[in-house]
Design an enzyme around this catalytic site. Structure first.
Site, PDB file in Angstrom:
ATOM      1  CG  ASP A 139     -31.221  30.182  31.364  1.00  0.00           C
ATOM      2  OD1 ASP A 139     -32.562  30.491  30.095  1.00  0.00           O
ATOM      3  OD2 ASP A 139     -30.550  30.882  31.310  1.00  0.00           O
ATOM      4  CG  LEU A 140     -29.071  28.595  25.123  1.00  0.00           C
ATOM      5  CD1 LEU A 140     -28.603  28.028  24.819  1.00  0.00           C
ATOM      6  CD2 LEU A 140     -29.905  30.428  23.708  1.00  0.00           C
ATOM      7  CG  ASP A 141     -28.956  33.808  26.373  1.00  0.00           C
ATOM      8  OD1 ASP A 141     -27.830  33.708  25.351  1.00  0.00           O
ATOM      9  OD2 ASP A 141     -29.822  34.031  26.531  1.00  0.00           O
ATOM     10  CB  THR A 158     -24.846  34.316  24.605  1.00  0.00           C
ATOM     11  OG1 THR A 158     -25.781  34.659  25.821  1.00  0.00           O
ATOM     12  CG2 THR A 158     -24.157  33.467  23.531  1.00  0.00           C
ATOM     13  CE  LYS A 214     -25.516  37.563  33.351  1.00  0.00           C
ATOM     14  NZ  LYS A 214     -24.640  37.466  34.684  1.00  0.00           N
ATOM     15  N   GLY A 215     -32.439  37.066  31.042  1.00  0.00           N
ATOM     16  CA  GLY A 215     -33.095  36.477  31.617  1.00  0.00           C
ATOM     17  C   GLY A 215     -34.675  36.936  31.263  1.00  0.00           C
ATOM     18  NE  ARG A 232     -34.263  40.353  20.267  1.00  0.00           N
ATOM     19  CZ  ARG A 232     -34.242  39.846  19.357  1.00  0.00           C
ATOM     20  NH1 ARG A 232     -34.902  41.259  18.063  1.00  0.00           N
ATOM     21  NH2 ARG A 232     -34.017  38.197  19.042  1.00  0.00           N
ATOM     22  CB  SER A 245     -33.850  30.433  26.523  1.00  0.00           C
ATOM     23  OG  SER A 245     -33.404  31.149  25.621  1.00  0.00           O
ATOM     24  CB  ALA A 246     -36.294  34.516  27.341  1.00  0.00           C
ATOM     25  CB  SER A 247     -32.600  33.378  23.385  1.00  0.00           C
ATOM     26  OG  SER A 247     -32.429  33.875  22.121  1.00  0.00           O
ATOM     27  CG  ASN A 291     -31.026  35.565  18.052  1.00  0.00           C
ATOM     28  OD1 ASN A 291     -31.495  36.015  17.125  1.00  0.00           O
ATOM     29  ND2 ASN A 291     -31.167  36.724  18.806  1.00  0.00           N
ATOM     30  CE  LYS A 294     -36.475  31.402  30.874  1.00  0.00           C
ATOM     31  NZ  LYS A 294     -34.980  30.996  30.269  1.00  0.00           N
ATOM     32  CD  GLU A 345     -33.722  30.618  34.103  1.00  0.00           C
ATOM     33  OE1 GLU A 345     -32.798  31.161  34.184  1.00  0.00           O
ATOM     34  OE2 GLU A 345     -34.363  30.669  33.094  1.00  0.00           O
ATOM     35  CG  ASP A 346     -28.305  32.269  33.979  1.00  0.00           C
ATOM     36  OD1 ASP A 346     -29.397  32.286  33.540  1.00  0.00           O
ATOM     37  OD2 ASP A 346     -27.349  33.147  33.510  1.00  0.00           O
TER      38      ASP A 346
HETATM   39  C1  G6P Z   1     -32.524  35.330  27.539  1.00  0.00           C
HETATM   40  C2  G6P Z   1     -31.009  36.175  28.297  1.00  0.00           C
HETATM   41  C3  G6P Z   1     -31.486  37.639  27.795  1.00  0.00           C
HETATM   42  C4  G6P Z   1     -31.785  38.235  26.444  1.00  0.00           C
HETATM   43  C5  G6P Z   1     -33.449  37.034  25.827  1.00  0.00           C
HETATM   44  C6  G6P Z   1     -33.765  38.153  24.584  1.00  0.00           C
HETATM   45  O1  G6P Z   1     -33.295  34.974  28.516  1.00  0.00           O
HETATM   46  O2  G6P Z   1     -30.638  35.843  29.135  1.00  0.00           O
HETATM   47  O3  G6P Z   1     -30.278  38.008  28.943  1.00  0.00           O
HETATM   48  O4  G6P Z   1     -32.112  39.539  27.235  1.00  0.00           O
HETATM   49  O5  G6P Z   1     -32.406  35.970  25.858  1.00  0.00           O
HETATM   50  O6  G6P Z   1     -32.724  37.299  24.331  1.00  0.00           O
HETATM   51  P1  G6P Z   1     -32.854  37.525  22.766  1.00  0.00           P
HETATM   52  O7  G6P Z   1     -31.599  36.726  21.617  1.00  0.00           O
HETATM   53  O8  G6P Z   1     -33.741  37.283  21.835  1.00  0.00           O
HETATM   54  O9  G6P Z   1     -32.920  39.369  22.380  1.00  0.00           O
HETATM   55 MG    MG Z   2     -29.536  32.775  31.045  1.00  0.00          MG
END
Ligand code: G6P
Ligand code: MG
Length: 232
Positions: free
Chosen positions: A9-11, A17, A45-46, A49, A114-116, A118, A145, A169-170
């Site tokens: 996982d990233l964040d 972040t 978390k996780g 958006r 990652s769910a991000s 970014n 997730k 994972e966190d």
């Molecule tokens: C990760 C973080 C979440 C965040 C999600 C989407 O999973 O833990 O807190 O909402 O990514 O990130 P984004 O960068 O796409 O807004």
């Molecule tokens: Mg995370």
């Protein structure tokens, strides 16, 4: 050694972040006129958006039109990006670089899960992008997730069966996703919060090369869980 692969996982695992997400969501809550605390932030978390915004609006007991929600999602991300664009390698969390070096030394491949949306930008900012053999992020998955989709795609990138993959994972949702994918889940952070993980560590500095080698010998998640209970 049995062939295994790692999905990070990233964040909260590679970089912290969460503090920037918190600031951006807090600015939004301030504008909407309600209090948003660090405890509330744990719930995001996780989580994707879009889902994060739904949770936030529930906390503030606020209903908004779809159009307004879209507008808010864009401005929240712009605010978040104002922090992300200033990131550098000094923001890589303790133990990450050493663990990646260990994995490289052992010939164990790793991808990001990652769910991000970014994720690529963040990895490039901290100079880690080139090290991963693949990236599965919020742009490539449909189901967030705790659905296992993100990690199952990661296993495909690693060309491994899910049970041969180890997930770091966190977030509770992330540990649940790894378990649902039948992967070995390693919770990074608070042990009580992440009690569903197969193994728990405070941060990546606690992961030794011997532990990684041992994990590679685990045949099946089920067997390993029995071992874990016997060791208690
Ligand atoms: C990760 C973080 C979440 C965040 C999600 C989407 O999973 O833990 O807190 O909402 O990514 O990130 P984004 O960068 O796409 O807004
Ligand atoms: Mg995370």
């Amino acid at each position: 050694m049995n062939k295994t692969g790692i999905i990070f996982d990233l964040d909260g695992v590679i970089v912290d972040t969460a503090k920037y997400h918190f600031l951006a969501w807090k600015h939004l809550a301030d504008d909407l006129g309600f209090e948003f605390t660090e405890t509330h932030n744990e719930l995001l978390k996780g989580v994707s958006r879009v889902r994060s915004l739904e949770i936030l609006l529930d906390i503030g007991n606020i209903k908004l039109s779809e159009e307004k929600k879209q507008e808010i999602l864009i401005s929240k991300n712009e605010d978040y990006l104002s922090y992300i664009t200033k990131m550098g390698p000094e923001e890589i969390l303790p133990g990450v670089t050493a663990l990646l070096d260990t994995l490289d030394g052992l010939g164990i491949q790793y991808v990001l899960g990652s769910a991000s949306k970014n994720a690529t930008l963040i990895l490039k900012k901290v100079n880690l992008f080139e090290r991963f053999i693949g990236i599965v992020d919020g742009n490539s998955v449909f189901k967030a997730k705790p659905d296992p989709e993100v990690f199952l795609l990661g296993a495909k990138m690693l060309k491994l069966k899910p049970e041969k993959c180890i997930v770091f994972e966190d977030a509770i949702a992330g540990v649940e996703a790894a378990n649902a994918a039948n992967m070995i889940s390693i919770g990074i952070g608070d042990k009580q919060t992440l009690h569903k993980a197969d193994f728990n560590f405070k941060d990546l500095t606690e992961i030794s090369s011997d532990f990684i080698k041992e994990l590679s010998t685990i045949k099946e998640k089920k067997e390993q869980k029995v071992e874990k209970i016997e060791n208690k």
